[in-house]
Design an enzyme around this catalytic site. Structure first.
Site: not given
Length: 486
Positions: A231, A265
């Protein structure tokens, strides 16, 4: 996602610490042995663990919130509740609600040639999984993968970031109150420990962090053929069309950028805006930012940049941009404070593609605005760069929306929103290309940490030997009937 845990330091084979911490290799062996004695935890066991974890988070909530303030210098409890606590609890509740259905074998069809038979998919726990968590949401990005791993029946080792020591201490104590060390354990330490951790022969390894470090993790895992879920991050754009009211567009994406001081993110990384609307957009962002964070209240109650290294990196972007002629606009009538790690939301106009701020993931409260002439120019620009983790379309025009959905790639998309797809429990979360490999959340998380085992079941009747040698007329008849159609 910017994660300073670089894994390029020399290997430390055994981390025998002065305070008696068990080496990661020993802990892994203990968990592997325990899993081999219980390879398929029952539904009831898994739910019991998840319920206990939920109770522990409720019990430790205040300690977690205070620890997050300490690690960040300041972070509002409300922001931490939304980003770390609520999201963790929601994940647990959703998983418990659906786990029984996820665990059921799935029926698959068997072709007539191989009848009578039954085909099924059984979801089997993988074993011992590794989770490398980042510093930006140290609770949610620890608990979220852990919930998926436990729901799938695995044991887990979690490497937490060295940059959130206060939160780590609460997490370690909390998790040890729920799980025995041979089921779930927290590993603390620097980049050497992180490197040793990533080289363990896990049955699966999930890493959340930067693309740069993700490459090192994947290389380390490859030596043991460990499957990985990465991720990562990247430059997630906001695209504004020519018709949406700018105040409405800003309202939809701005909190995704300002939450956690942009250290998310999936935060919007930069904006594509019609060139003739850029000046008006700046005014709308300034107005909305001021209404959310009134400058008269000062900067005492605003989330800080996590540490001096990240602060210096962000200031380097701004200095380079100014040196090359870009306009840098600090919003909110507030000054940058190096001693406190504070940067207000800062816009950049006139950024060049060669600047670092347009090449690297920003991961902070800086937001370049790029004017565009045509929609095709925007699509081409997105497609000529690494695929982003998120893409945020601000438009009520269905045709405009459809073009970006069909003509670009991204890990996930929000239409008239930004970043919050990550907390929708039933949506998979993951990147594509440079922004990640694989996904989790919801049933995808359960499947990520499970082996999808094919099972073919035969009963007393068995006709498939008609396909066996010696080949003769029956075989040719079957072949012509079912495969040639003659």
């Amino acid at each position: 996602m910017s994660n300073a845990e670089q894994l390029s330091a020399p290997m430390v084979a055994e981390q025998h610490s002065m305070n008696g911490v068990i080496p990661v290799t020993t802990t892994f062996s203990i968990q592997k042995h325990a899993f081999n004695k219980e390879r398929y935890p029952t539904y009831e066991n898994r739910v019991e663990d998840l319920e206990a974890l939920k109770s522990a988070i409720h019990r430790e909530k205040e300690n977690l919130l205070n620890a997050l303030v300490k690690d960040f210098g300041y972070r509002s409890h409300e922001e931490s509740i939304l980003g770390d606590i609520f999201s963790s609890l929601s994940t647990i509740d959703y998983t418990i609600k659906h786990l029984r259905q996820w665990m059921k074998p799935q029926r698959r069809k068997v072709g007539i040639v191989f009848q009578p038979a039954k085909a099924e998919i059984h979801y089997q726990p993988l074993g011992v999984v590794g989770i490398i968590a980042p510093w930006n949401y140290p609770v949610f990005l620890t608990i979220g993968p852990l919930v998926a791993a436990v729901a799938a029946g695995n044991r887990a080792m979690i490497k937490v970031s060295e940059f959130t020591p206060a939160t780590n201490a609460v997490l370690e104590e909390m998790l040890s109150s729920v799980f025995a060390n041979d089921k779930v354990c927290v590993v603390q330490g620097d980049a050497n420990i992180a490197k040793s951790f990533s080289e363990l022969p896990f049955d699966h390894l999930l890493f959340t962090g930067s693309t740069q470090v993700g490459r090192h993790v994947m290389l380390a895992a490859a030596d043991n053929l460990v499957p990985v879920t990465l991720e990562l991050g990247g430059k997630s754009p906001v695209i504004i069309d020519s018709d949406i009211p700018l105040g409405e567009a800003v309202k939809r994406f701005i909190y995704g950028k300002t939450m956690n001081a942009g250290q998310t993110c999936v935060a919007p990384d930069y904006i594509y805006c019609p060139h003739d609307r850029v000046d008006s957009l700046v005014k709308e962002i300034d107005h909305r930012y001021e209404s959310m964070y009134p400058s008269e209240l000062g900067d005492d109650k605003r989330t800080r940049v996590i540490n001096a290294k990240q602060f210096d990196r962000l200031m380097g972007y701004l200095e380079e941009a100014k040196a090359q002629g870009a306009q840098v606009i600090h919003l909110g009538n507030l000054d940058v404070k190096p001693e406190g790690g504070f940067i207000p939301l800062t816009l950049i106009l006139g950024a060049k593609p060669s600047m670092k701020v347009m090449q690297e993931e920003i991961f902070g409260p800086i937001l370049p605005i790029v004017g565009y002439q045509s929609v095709q120019d925007v699509i081409d620009s997105i497609n000529n760069n690494p695929r982003p983790l998120g893409l945020y379309i601000q438009s009520f025009d269905k045709n405009f929306q459809r073009r970006f959905l069909k003509e670009t790639h991204a890990g996930g998309v929000c239409i008239n929103d930004a970043a919050f797809h990550v907390v929708v429990d039933d949506l998979p979360f993951g990147g594509v290309g440079d922004s990640g490999i694989g996904s989790y959340h919801g049933v995808e998380g359960f499947r990520t940490f499970s082996h999808c085992k094919s099972v073919l079941v035969r009963g007393k009747l068995f006709f498939s030997d008609m396909l066996f040698p010696p080949y003769g007329k029956k075989m040719h008849h079957l072949f012509n009937k079912f495969f040639v159609g003659g």
